[in-house]
Design an enzyme around this catalytic site. Structure first.
Site: not given
Length: 301
Positions: A191-192
């Site tokens: 994810c980010t």
């Protein structure tokens, strides 16, 4: 000249009095002229803040005075700028709130946290160890812990992308049966900045996925180290005024403009005020009226 910075960080650790931590964090940020968003729960803290370089440095020092927060991994990037009063241009205000979850998966009672972090989560893999993980597991599956719009403009090649609009949608996706065929395969969630995968990997393991890993520090740490030279393609969506960041001088444009189909890496809100859908657009179409498919049909009618 003050230099703007953005801090992205989280820490899973038990917090006995989230309300007290919230008041301390709010007062500290106000004193240092930091803007952004902080969420606090009994599971820890999740934050993105912006301000001057000096303010960010002072914030990190004082933040770490709180024993449970020591060891936090701060991801630091360049902000857009500061206004005349010294506030970040990347955030309109400061928001510090107590929530049941610091990432809204809709399962606060399922998540277990101790002083070491999330209990029962995936095995952390550092960016520099990813190639060895792939060599050891040729059937490794990349599993995107973000939503489809984020995936459109930046991704790892051949990653699985669940049909999610927000993090609340992940549990239903995992329980739908559509991923049962990979439950016994090695899976790398990403994810980010890493926080969503801390929870997602634990939720996957709780639902029978047997070999779950997570990319430590998320895409941010990987792209910071390798840019677009290895497995990361395109741009990264971030949750501040920048909206999108690139990690190379000549970034790939792998998204497709919702209006004209050109290569794109910008985001645009559907122009129907009641709609929350975000759309990928190119630079030419960024300032043009743009509607999602549902509301576009309504405007035609």
């Amino acid at each position: 000249m003050a230099m703007p910075r953005i801090l992205l960080f989280y820490k899973f650790t038990p917090i006995k009095d989230p309300a007290a931590v919230m008041l301390w964090q709010k007062a500290l940020c106000q004193e240092l002229k930091l803007r952004g968003r902080i969420l606090i729960s009994e599971h820890g803290i999740n934050a993105t803040l912006g301000g001057s370089l000096a303010a960010c440095k002072q914030y990190m020092r004082r933040y770490r005075d709180y024993e449970p927060f020591r060891g936090t991994d701060f991801k630091i990037s360049l902000g857009t700028g500061l206004d005349e009063q010294g506030y970040s241009l990347d955030f309109p205000r400061l928001s510090v709130k107590v929530r049941k979850e610091i990432v809204g998966f809709g399962a606060p009672d399922e998540l277990k946290v101790d002083s070491q972090g999330v209990v029962g989560g995936g095995i952390h893999v550092k960016p520099e160890d990813l190639e060895q993980l792939i060599a050891d597991n040729p059937d490794l599956v990349f599993f995107d812990g973000r939503n489809k719009v984020e995936w459109e403009i930046g991704r790892f090649e051949n990653a699985i992308v669940p049909n999610t609009f927000t993090s609340h949608d992940f549990i239903a996706e995992l329980e739908s049966g559509k991923f049962d065929d990979i439950k016994d395969k090695p899976i790398l969630s990403y994810c980010t900045g890493g926080i969503r995968c801390e929870i997602l990997s634990a939720m996957m393991i709780n639902r029978g996925f047997t070999k779950v890993y997570q990319l430590e520090g998320g895409i941010h740490r990987y792209a910071e180290k390798y840019g677009n030279t290895k497995r990361w393609q395109g741009s990264l969506v971030v949750f501040d005024g920048r909206e999108v960041v690139d990690y190379s001088a000549d970034p790939q444009r792998i998204g497709q403009c919702h209006n004209c189909g050109s290569p794109a890496n910008r985001l645009h809100n559907c122009d129907d005020l009641a709609c929350r859908e975000r759309l990928v657009v190119c630079g030419h179409c960024a300032d043009l009226p743009t509607w999602c498919e549902v509301h576009k049909a309504e405007t035609v009618c």
